[in-house]
Design a protein around this motif. Sequence first.
Motif, short mmCIF file in Angstrom:
data_model
loop_
_atom_site.label_atom_id
_atom_site.label_comp_id
_atom_site.label_asym_id
_atom_site.label_seq_id
_atom_site.Cartn_x
_atom_site.Cartn_y
_atom_site.Cartn_z
N ARG A 15 0.84 -1.19 0.00
CA ARG A 15 0.00 0.00 0.00
C ARG A 15 0.88 1.24 0.00
NH1 ARG A 15 -3.73 -1.67 5.04
NH2 ARG A 15 -4.41 -3.69 4.32
N PRO A 16 0.46 2.25 -0.71
CA PRO A 16 1.22 3.49 -0.69
C PRO A 16 1.15 4.16 0.67
CG PRO A 16 -0.83 3.79 -1.87
CD PRO A 16 -0.72 2.32 -1.56
N ASN A 17 2.16 4.90 0.97
CA ASN A 17 2.18 5.64 2.22
C ASN A 17 1.50 6.97 2.03
OD1 ASN A 17 2.66 6.84 4.61
ND2 ASN A 17 4.88 6.87 4.46
N TYR A 18 0.31 7.07 2.55
CA TYR A 18 -0.48 8.27 2.36
C TYR A 18 -0.32 9.23 3.55
CZ TYR A 18 -2.77 5.82 -1.40
OH TYR A 18 -3.05 5.14 -2.55
N SER A 177 -7.50 8.25 -4.13
CA SER A 177 -6.70 7.52 -3.15
C SER A 177 -5.64 8.42 -2.54
CB SER A 177 -6.06 6.30 -3.81
OG SER A 177 -5.11 6.70 -4.77
N HIS A 178 -5.37 9.55 -3.20
CA HIS A 178 -4.44 10.53 -2.61
C HIS A 178 -5.19 11.56 -1.77
CE1 HIS A 178 -1.02 8.97 -4.72
NE2 HIS A 178 -1.54 9.22 -5.91
N THR A 179 -6.33 12.01 -2.27
CA THR A 179 -7.04 13.08 -1.57
C THR A 179 -7.87 12.57 -0.41
OG1 THR A 179 -8.89 12.90 -3.11
CG2 THR A 179 -7.13 14.45 -3.67
N LEU A 180 -8.33 11.30 -0.51
CA LEU A 180 -9.11 10.68 0.57
C LEU A 180 -10.25 11.58 1.02
CD1 LEU A 180 -6.17 9.19 2.65
CD2 LEU A 180 -7.55 8.05 0.91
N PRO A 181 -11.21 11.81 0.14
CA PRO A 181 -12.25 12.80 0.44
C PRO A 181 -13.34 12.31 1.39
CG PRO A 181 -12.64 11.85 -1.71
CD PRO A 181 -11.36 11.23 -1.21
N CYS A 182 -13.40 11.03 1.67
CA CYS A 182 -14.48 10.52 2.51
C CYS A 182 -13.96 10.29 3.93
CB CYS A 182 -15.03 9.22 1.93
SG CYS A 182 -15.54 9.35 0.21
N VAL A 183 -14.45 11.05 4.84
CA VAL A 183 -13.91 11.07 6.20
C VAL A 183 -14.94 10.52 7.18
CG1 VAL A 183 -12.91 12.50 8.01
CG2 VAL A 183 -12.50 13.05 5.61
N CYS A 184 -14.51 9.64 8.03
CA CYS A 184 -15.38 9.10 9.08
C CYS A 184 -15.60 10.17 10.14
CB CYS A 184 -14.76 7.85 9.71
SG CYS A 184 -15.70 7.19 11.10
N THR A 185 -16.87 10.45 10.42
CA THR A 185 -17.17 11.48 11.42
C THR A 185 -16.94 10.99 12.83
OG1 THR A 185 -19.47 10.77 11.41
CG2 THR A 185 -18.87 12.56 9.91
N THR A 186 -16.75 9.69 12.97
CA THR A 186 -16.53 9.16 14.31
C THR A 186 -15.06 9.22 14.72
OG1 THR A 186 -18.40 7.67 14.05
CG2 THR A 186 -16.83 7.13 15.78
N LYS A 189 -10.93 9.02 10.28
CA LYS A 189 -10.16 8.31 9.26
C LYS A 189 -10.74 8.60 7.88
CE LYS A 189 -8.33 3.73 8.17
NZ LYS A 189 -6.96 4.22 8.05
N ALA A 190 -9.85 8.77 6.93
CA ALA A 190 -10.27 9.17 5.59
C ALA A 190 -10.14 8.01 4.62
CB ALA A 190 -9.44 10.36 5.12
N PHE A 191 -11.05 8.01 3.64
CA PHE A 191 -11.08 6.95 2.63
C PHE A 191 -11.27 7.56 1.25
CE2 PHE A 191 -12.38 5.22 6.61
CZ PHE A 191 -11.72 4.00 6.69
N SER A 192 -10.96 6.75 0.28
CA SER A 192 -11.02 7.24 -1.09
C SER A 192 -12.44 7.18 -1.67
CB SER A 192 -10.07 6.44 -1.98
OG SER A 192 -10.41 5.06 -1.95
N ARG A 193 -13.25 6.28 -1.17
CA ARG A 193 -14.58 6.12 -1.75
C ARG A 193 -15.63 6.00 -0.65
NH1 ARG A 193 -13.40 1.72 -6.47
NH2 ARG A 193 -11.18 2.11 -6.64
#
Length: 265
Positions: A15-18, A177-186, A189-193
């Motif tokens: 996995r890339p180091n983000y 996968s670089h910008t990780l626009p989906c963020v867990c409100t809890t 943590k950020a995700f790509s999709r």
Amino acid sequence: MPRSFLVKKYFTNKRPNYSELESQNAVIPECYPLAELPMRDNSSVLTYYPTALVFNMDALPAPLSPVSPVSPTRPSLTGPLDLSSSPSSSSGEDEEEGGRTSDPPSPVPPHHVYHCLHCSKTYSSPSALSRHQLTHCPGGSEISSIPSQALPRPAFHCKNCPKEYTSLGALKMHIRSHTLPCVCTTCGKAFSRPWLLRGHIRTHTGERPFSCQHCNRAFADRSNLRAHMQTHSEVKKYQCGSCSRTFSRMSLLHKHTASGCCPAS
DNA sequence: CTGGGGAAGGGGCCC
DNA sequence: TGGGCCCCTTCCCCA
């Protein structure tokens, strides 16, 4: 063979180091923010080479006929066993619920009449076929028989990593996968999709919508259920090419081969 | 050490 | 063209 034949991978398959990028995107609005390309300033991660993608049909091999039922993505030596010949067997492989996996095991659906020139895949519409065939264009190894001069160069490059794509859409997907626009409100943590985020949220809620029909064990992820189902099967899906020992997961097979159990392989 | 579960990444396909 | 979903794969951790 990796599924990502669209991408030239120059480095490791890890996995890339983000972490660096995550630090750059530390402030991201919550509640499913839109994915957008960082086009501000002149530091766009997009590098667009306006070279037209020319798909030289004359340079392509002859169509495959008839269509082979063998999955083209299966690795040969260390790949999974082809258990699809007995879909109704008692292995439990096809007993999971819902989804496309519950479809009849016909290798070629009757409405799929458009055959890919490069692989055995078929499609129900010419547009779907042509779009798929574009995936064979970029320096892909699957068409290594085609002279390199006849192949167009990948036109879309990521500025954050060496990956190249043949379409803007594929690059946009990758950039997420670089910008990780989906963020867990809890937990933040950020995700790509979005669906990755939904799966992550299940780790907070404890929701496990996928249950095993054999032992009623529930899972939050369908793939994990599928892997679990292998544990109920006497003949595991992944077989060592040297000793014929079978494993429920490819990772276990890799461990097996890496441990030197079969040095001849 | 091995097997299995949990979590996550990412490309492909369908709509 | 983009969202949603599927599938495969990998890594980490634990029993």
